[in-house]
Motif scaffolding. Structure first.
Motif, PDB file in Angstrom:
ATOM      1  N   GLY A  21      16.376  45.390  -6.030  1.00 15.04           N
ATOM      2  CA  GLY A  21      15.427  45.650  -4.955  1.00 15.04           C
ATOM      3  C   GLY A  21      16.113  46.088  -3.681  1.00 15.04           C
ATOM      4  N   ILE A  24      16.846  49.843  -3.948  1.00 19.91           N
ATOM      5  CA  ILE A  24      15.724  50.776  -4.122  1.00 19.91           C
ATOM      6  C   ILE A  24      14.661  50.414  -3.104  1.00 19.91           C
ATOM      7  CG2 ILE A  24      14.038  51.745  -5.714  1.00 19.91           C
ATOM      8  CD1 ILE A  24      15.631  50.497  -8.009  1.00 19.91           C
ATOM      9  N   PHE A  29      12.236  56.109  -1.564  1.00 13.61           N
ATOM     10  CA  PHE A  29      10.891  56.561  -1.903  1.00 13.61           C
ATOM     11  C   PHE A  29      10.260  57.453  -0.830  1.00 13.61           C
ATOM     12  CE2 PHE A  29      10.656  52.787  -4.873  1.00 13.61           C
ATOM     13  CZ  PHE A  29      10.612  53.557  -6.015  1.00 13.61           C
ATOM     14  N   ALA A 151      10.669  44.426  -7.520  1.00 12.96           N
ATOM     15  CA  ALA A 151      11.773  45.226  -8.049  1.00 12.96           C
ATOM     16  C   ALA A 151      11.455  45.731  -9.455  1.00 12.96           C
ATOM     17  CB  ALA A 151      13.071  44.410  -8.066  1.00 12.96           C
ATOM     18  N   LYS A 154       9.429  48.812  -9.218  1.00 15.73           N
ATOM     19  CA  LYS A 154      10.262  49.960  -8.831  1.00 15.73           C
ATOM     20  C   LYS A 154      11.042  50.493 -10.030  1.00 15.73           C
ATOM     21  CE  LYS A 154      11.292  47.838  -4.346  1.00 15.73           C
ATOM     22  NZ  LYS A 154      12.383  47.405  -3.465  1.00 15.73           N
ATOM     23  N   THR A 157       8.885  52.349 -12.480  1.00 17.93           N
ATOM     24  CA  THR A 157       8.495  53.651 -11.926  1.00 17.93           C
ATOM     25  C   THR A 157       9.602  54.686 -12.100  1.00 17.93           C
ATOM     26  OG1 THR A 157       7.100  52.588 -10.283  1.00 17.93           O
ATOM     27  CG2 THR A 157       7.732  54.859  -9.842  1.00 17.93           C
ATOM     28  N   VAL A 287       2.872  52.194  -6.009  1.00 20.91           N
ATOM     29  CA  VAL A 287       4.234  51.707  -6.256  1.00 20.91           C
ATOM     30  C   VAL A 287       5.085  51.791  -4.992  1.00 20.91           C
ATOM     31  CG1 VAL A 287       6.390  52.180  -7.477  1.00 20.91           C
ATOM     32  CG2 VAL A 287       4.222  52.186  -8.721  1.00 20.91           C
ATOM     33  N   VAL A 288       5.031  52.941  -4.302  1.00 19.97           N
ATOM     34  CA  VAL A 288       5.861  53.076  -3.103  1.00 19.97           C
ATOM     35  C   VAL A 288       5.333  52.179  -1.988  1.00 19.97           C
ATOM     36  CG1 VAL A 288       6.688  55.387  -3.670  1.00 19.97           C
ATOM     37  CG2 VAL A 288       4.606  55.155  -2.320  1.00 19.97           C
ATOM     38  N   SER A 291       6.859  48.983  -2.724  1.00 21.68           N
ATOM     39  CA  SER A 291       8.274  49.086  -2.376  1.00 21.68           C
ATOM     40  C   SER A 291       8.489  48.805  -0.894  1.00 21.68           C
ATOM     41  CB  SER A 291       8.798  50.485  -2.716  1.00 21.68           C
ATOM     42  OG  SER A 291      10.109  50.654  -2.252  1.00 21.68           O
ATOM     43  N   SER A 294       7.991  45.199  -0.363  1.00 23.91           N
ATOM     44  CA  SER A 294       9.169  44.496  -0.861  1.00 23.91           C
ATOM     45  C   SER A 294      10.292  44.507   0.165  1.00 23.91           C
ATOM     46  CB  SER A 294       9.648  45.154  -2.162  1.00 23.91           C
ATOM     47  OG  SER A 294      10.941  44.725  -2.507  1.00 23.91           O
TER      48      SER A 294
END
Length: 461
Positions: A21, A24, A29, A151, A154, A157, A287-288, A291, A294
């Motif tokens: 995590g 990323i 992203f 994570a 991510k 994805t 997803v982003v 992220s 996160s």
């Protein structure tokens, strides 16, 4: 009785996913869109160079952390090898680093939500902060669980992106942007379409993309088995860099000619919208969004822990050292979250410049922290050869590689000074270090005067 010690509740799976995590996030992203526009396909080289440098920083940090079971943060290491003043500056700078990073993530949350709802950016940002604060106040295990699932999303994805890209490449399929082919890497102006200048100017955003990788070190105090978990997580960083950064960008640029990507949107959302899956873009936007949440979660965790450690060393208010019944530094979490929420205000006042400003300041401050780790390792190897000799996790190629990486960081700062967009933030950031230097000097004088008064009082027998 007030709790004073952090609880070791992070298991190996938590540490491994925190490491993933940390490598990323929003910088990849969202920020990669801007970096691609600057460097074109050569952005893969930039990510590789910075990634290698960060790996050597992490190896140095890993050896330092495992050389002393009492180390709980960068400040402990800095104080031992560079003195209390540098420890004070580094501790507060690391807190400031993550405040800026979390602000960038809060801004990103607002941007992503705009995909579905036309509401003010600050609304989803504040909602996100409140939810994360509530979860983090419970137990450190909650932080580990949140990061584990964030994570995992991510990873899935990026695996999906790479898998789809490979299938399109092998089968010679097309998207709305044209043929999916490796030739897209050089047929639109070459690998360096904007010349050396564009390549060099991309380093700032790439440095920001790697911030958070050192969270493995910050979580050391709450890791159940640091001697096993920390080396395992650090040693997997090179593979993750090659796969999740270079690999993902390779596929992105084969599917999309770099000229088709906008710096204002996530290249991941753009790419999935081109592959012909109707709901793909919406899914990837979700997803982003997770992220960014996160990364903000990581920011709240790290800022609260660094305030806790600063307080334990009498470098911050004693209130920040208080733990709640769940062994979580609640006061530190509250104040850090309050400061991070300023990101929502910033996005309202200067929406076009906000993300660029906070990411530049964050990158500069992280360069300081990473640089301190490298200098500490040089000093450690010189002054404590006994510890280095018996270390089970020796950093390779030191001290020569430390000097090379420090030179690279210095060169990146010079590039930021030359670039018009990053220059204002670079010129502003030294004010932070001057402020910390002055504050430390004032506090030191106050402590000295207090000690003199105490020692001057007559002893009553």
């Amino acid at each position: 009785m007030a709790q004073t010690e952090l609880k070791r509740e992070l298991a190996n799976r938590h540490v491994q996913l925190i490491a993933i995590g940390g490598t990323i996030g929003t910088g990849l992203f969202l920020g990669s869109g801007k970096a691609i526009q600057q460097a074109g396909p050569s952005i893969m080289i930039t990510y590789l160079i910075v990634g290698i440098a960060v790996f050597f920083v992490m190896r140095a940090l890993g050896e330092l952390l495992l050389s002393n079971a009492g180390y709980q943060s960068f400040t402990d290491i800095a104080e031992d090898y560079l003195g209390p003043r540098v420890a004070f500056i580094t501790g507060w700078t690391y807190w400031f680093c993550w405040v800026m990073t979390a602000m960038a993530d809060v801004i990103a949350v607002g941007v992503y939500v705009q995909y579905w709802f036309n509401i003010p950016h600050w609304v989803p940002a504040v909602v996100c902060l409140i939810i994360l604060l509530g979860l983090n106040l419970l137990t450190v295990k909650n932080f580990g669980e949140l990061e584990f699932w964030f994570a995992l999303i991510k990873v899935i994805t990026i695996l999906a992106l790479i898998g789809i890209g490979v299938i399109f490449l092998i089968m010679g399929l097309k998207t709305d942007a044209g043929s999916v082919t490796v030739r897209n890497l050089w047929e639109h102006g070459g690998v360096f379409p904007n010349g050396v200048k564009g390549f060099l100017f991309s380093f700032q955003m790439v440095v920001f993309a790697y911030v958070g990788v050192e969270l493995v070190g910050v979580s050391a105090a709450e890791t159940a088995d640091p001697e096993k978990n920390i080396p395992s997580a650090i040693n997997k960083i090179p593979l993750r860099i090659l796969f999740f950064y270079v690999g993902a960008l390779f596929v992105l640029l084969c599917i999309n000619p770099w000229t088709e990507l906008s710096p204002a949107e996530s290249p991941f959302v753009k790419t999935f919208s081109l592959v012909g899956i109707p709901i793909a873009a919406g899914i990837i936007n979700f997803v982003v969004l997770t992220s960014a949440a996160s990364a903000c979660n990581s920011g709240m965790f790290s800022t609260s822990r660094i305030l806790y450690n600063l307080s334990r060393k009498n470098q911050a208010s004693v209130h920040f050292a208080k733990l709640n019944k769940n062994h979580v530094p609640g006061n530190s979490l509250f104040i850090s979250t309050l400061v991070i929420s300023a990101g929502a205000l910033l996005s309202k006042l200067i929406p076009e410049q906000a993300f660029g400003i906070v990411t530049t300041i964050s990158a500069i401050c992280f360069i300081w922290v990473w640089g301190v780790v490298l200098v500490c390792h040089i000093k450690y190897k010189k002054t404590r050869p006994d510890l280095h000799l018996k270390s089970k996790f020796k950093a390779p190629l030191t001290p020569a590689v430390n000097v090379v990486v420090l030179a690279l960081f210095a060169a990146i700062l010079i590039i930021m000074l030359i670039a018009r967009e990053t220059r204002p933030a670079l010129l502003f950031t030294p004010l932070w270090f001057i402020l910390l230097y002055v504050l430390y000097s004032v506090n030191s004088r106050k402590r000295e005067q207090s000690n003199k008064i105490i020692s001057a009082k007559p002893t009553i027998h």
